[in-house]
Design an enzyme around this catalytic site. Structure first.
Site, short mmCIF file in Angstrom:
data_model
loop_
_atom_site.label_atom_id
_atom_site.label_comp_id
_atom_site.label_asym_id
_atom_site.label_seq_id
_atom_site.Cartn_x
_atom_site.Cartn_y
_atom_site.Cartn_z
NE ARG A 59 3.92 1.15 1.18
CZ ARG A 59 3.11 0.91 0.16
NH1 ARG A 59 1.80 0.81 0.34
NH2 ARG A 59 3.60 0.78 -1.06
CB THR A 116 -5.89 0.96 -2.42
OG1 THR A 116 -4.62 0.43 -2.57
CG2 THR A 116 -5.84 2.12 -1.48
CB SER A 167 0.83 5.71 -5.79
OG SER A 167 1.90 5.29 -6.58
N GLY A 219 -6.15 2.94 -6.58
CA GLY A 219 -5.78 2.90 -7.99
C GLY A 219 -4.29 2.84 -8.27
N GLY A 220 -3.48 2.35 -7.33
CA GLY A 220 -2.04 2.26 -7.58
C GLY A 220 -1.50 3.63 -7.95
N1 GLU Z 1 0.16 -0.59 -3.34
C1 GLU Z 1 -0.35 0.63 -3.88
C2 GLU Z 1 0.31 1.82 -3.25
O1 GLU Z 1 0.74 1.76 -2.14
C3 GLU Z 1 -1.77 0.74 -3.62
C4 GLU Z 1 -2.54 -0.23 -4.40
C5 GLU Z 1 -3.64 0.44 -5.08
O2 GLU Z 1 -4.10 1.47 -4.74
O3 GLU Z 1 -4.11 -0.07 -6.00
O4 GLU Z 1 0.38 2.84 -3.85
#
Ligand code: GLU
Length: 601
Positions: A112, A414, A481, A501-502
């Site tokens: 990360r 992502t 996530s 997908g956040g």
């Molecule tokens: N920043 C998000 C995360 O670490 C991922 C971004 C995404 O998947 O759209 O969960």
């Protein structure tokens, strides 16, 4: 709708090796047949599934030459840095989950991005107003750029479990960057969606807006700067970034973003120093593990909330018989379990070096029973619901008494890939630069975008009365996530799955797993199924494909539905009988993904 596949603009002698399905578009004159872009392929000898046919092809070539799943995962990821530069690349971070066939263990790497030492809890508070910065001002700034973890993840994975050097893993991607790929509608549309902010940063504009416009579908997109960067990183190792000249360039770019004189926005300077790069370490994390209906589900521990939230929701669902339920009731339970698990995630999960994450409690069956008994089979709860108390003792059915948090915002970018090899090793790997297009800041002359991962921190507590585990701090990792997941049956791999997908990553993985394990769907159908996502928000998001009868039945149980045109872009694989592997990608989401196996059949 299918799109024209990306493919080599020239060369790629090995591309024909797997041509067993018809390509989705005809080849350009003088170019070899494109690698087939199919969402499902079954066969032997190893598998790769990613969102992109070039990346999948490159991973399969590594496997065919005797590389293992880890080698293939790194090569595939590097290729995604070329063809999916707005979602992945060496300017970002991610989580790598690996099943090692020899030791029969699941290992993970937490790669990360990390906050610089100068970042404090108020980093995203505007000194002029005393209020949190507007989100887009946080994103489009050097402030949002975390110390990248992806190069260190690749180096660590190869060193620990791989068989090829970094140079060899990066070479095919370097060649792809130099020769170029054919632009598809997804790439054009993602560029167009970012056009105004890309236009503000000189090297981003020069690279991604040739002639001032998004690249045209069908044109060849080359990134010679990235080809050189990969080659130099292959030669010099990743310390070229963490302790060397590339690192100094990254720091300079973060501290003084190369803003165009006619820029529409201010890009605030970031806080990263070369010492932050030198201090960066990937973490060997123990995976999360839960037992679910006789299977073992392994996921990513905090700093990602993926493993604990997918795990808690599955534990809640294990208390009921999803198999025997009608579609509406099963969907209702899926949504309510997710709602409860998200209430706990939002309250308790952050970087475990900074906050005391009650991981054991969150994943315990006793806590899951307490949470499950709050589900009314006939009525949806009204969000935000309060978190539970994951500490033992567990006592039946305690009413929630705390305050529920509003859902924090997370970007939607992502990428996720899976690989497996002939020895039975498996990788599920999520990598990201956060938003589609990250911070919009390209390192001059280097061909890659820097992440905006630090906007995954809460800018301020959602509710000042409730402790927030996800505020910025020096050296802290923002909560993620990402949920790369590996399922074992009797100690052997059965399924690997993950998605972008956040925060919807968690619900996508949960829905695919319950679809496959509980609802009688094959893995391709579980991936293709129309998605719903409930994250302790007032409304449940639904894709257009959710049938009208199901919508009506859910509304009758009190669910509020909100349209979301597309949720996630999963990749997955399953080990079938007689050593066959089924690689699975999306049939249509994000233009469709690319699944392949070494020996189809
Ligand atoms: N920043 C998000 C995360 O670490 C991922 C971004 C995404 O998947 O759209 O969960």
């Amino acid at each position: 709708m299918k799109e024209a596949p990306r493919r080599w603009a020239a060369g790629a002698a090995a591309a024909a090796l797997l041509v067993t399905a018809s390509p989705a578009a005809s080849a350009h004159p003088g170019t070899p047949a494109p690698f087939p872009k199919v969402p499902v392929m079954t066969g032997y000898g190893g598998a790769v599934s990613s969102v992109d046919p070039d990346a999948t092809r490159i991973g399969l070539e590594v496997l065919r030459r005797g590389g293992n799943a880890v080698d293939a995962a790194v090569a595939t990821a590097a290729a995604l840095g070329v063809t999916e530069p707005y979602s992945a690349g060496i300017g970002g971070g991610g989580y790598f989950v690996y099943y090692d066939a020899r030791s029969r263990t699941v290992r993970t790497i937490d790669g990360r991005e990390t906050a610089p030492a100068r970042m404090t809890e108020t980093a995203f508070i505007d000194p002029a107003t005393g209020k949190p910065l507007p989100f887009d001002q946080g994103v489009n700034s050097g402030l949002s750029v975390g110390v990248p973890g992806t190069p260190a993840t690749w180096a660590r994975a190869l060193r620990e479990w791989g068989t090829i050097p970094l140079r060899q893993a990066l070479d095919p991607a370097a060649e792809l960057a130099a020769r170029g790929f054919v632009v598809d509608e997804t790439f054009r549309a993602q560029t167009a969606a970012n056009q105004t902010r890309f236009d503000d940063i000189v090297p981003t504009r020069d690279l991604f807006l040739p002639g001032g416009q998004p690249p045209v579908v069908g044109s060849t997109f080359r990134n010679p700067d990235l080809a050189r960067t990969y080659r130099e990183m292959g030669r010099n190792g990743v310390d070229w970034l963490y302790k060397g000249p590339l690192g100094r360039e990254v720091v300079q770019t973060v501290k003084a973003p190369p803003v165009a004189p006619d820029a529409d926005r201010v890009f605030r300077p970031g806080l990263m120093e070369t010492g932050d790069l030198a201090a960066y370490r990937v973490l060997d994390q123990k995976p999360t593990r839960i037992d679910y209906r006789g299977l073992s589900i392994y996921g990513m521990a905090p700093s990602s909330s993926g493993g604990t939230t997918v795990g808690e929701a599955l534990n809640i669902l294990e208390t009921v018989d999803l198999r025997g339920m009608d579609q509406t009731t099963a969907t209702h339970y899926y949504l309510e379990a997710s709602r409860l698990a998200f209430a706990d995630r939002n309250r308790y999960v952050g970087d475990p070096k900074f906050v005391d994450v009650p991981q054991r409690g969150l994943l315990s069956d006793g806590f899951a029973k307490e949470r499950a008994c709050l589900i009314d089979p006939a009525k949806a709860a009204v969000s935000p619901i309060a978190p539970g108390d994951p500490a033992p003792p567990y006592q039946g059915c305690p009413a929630a008494t705390g305050i529920g948090d509003a859902e924090p915002y997370e970007g939607l970018s992502t990428t996720h890939l899976v690989t497996a090899d002939r020895w039975g090793n498996v990788v599920a790997y999520n990598l990201t630069i956060e938003q589609t297009g990250g911070s919009a800041i390209t390192v001059p002359g280097r061909g890659f975008l820097l992440n905006n991962e630090l906007t995954d921190f809460s800018f301020a507590p959602a509710n000042p009365a409730v402790p927030d585990p996800n505020l910025p701090a020096p050296g802290k990792r923002p909560r993620s996530s990402m949920s790369p997941t590996i399922v074992l049956q009797d100690g052997k791999p059965l399924i690997a799955v993950g998605s972008p997908g956040g925060a919807t990553i968690i619900t996508t993985v949960l829905q695919v797993l319950t679809g496959r394990l509980d609802r009688g769907l094959g893995l391709p159908d579980a991936v293709a199924a129309a998605r719903l996502s409930q994250r302790n928000g007032a409304a449940t998001e639904v894709e257009p494909g959710v049938p009208a009868e199901l919508r009506a039945a859910l509304i009758a149980r009190g669910h509020v539905l909100r349209e979301n045109p597309e949720i996630g872009a999963a990749t997955a694989l399953e080990f079938l009988t007689r050593n066959r592997i089924q690689a699975v990608a999306e049939p249509t989401r994000r233009g469709g993904g690319s699944a392949g196996v070494v020996w189809p059949g």
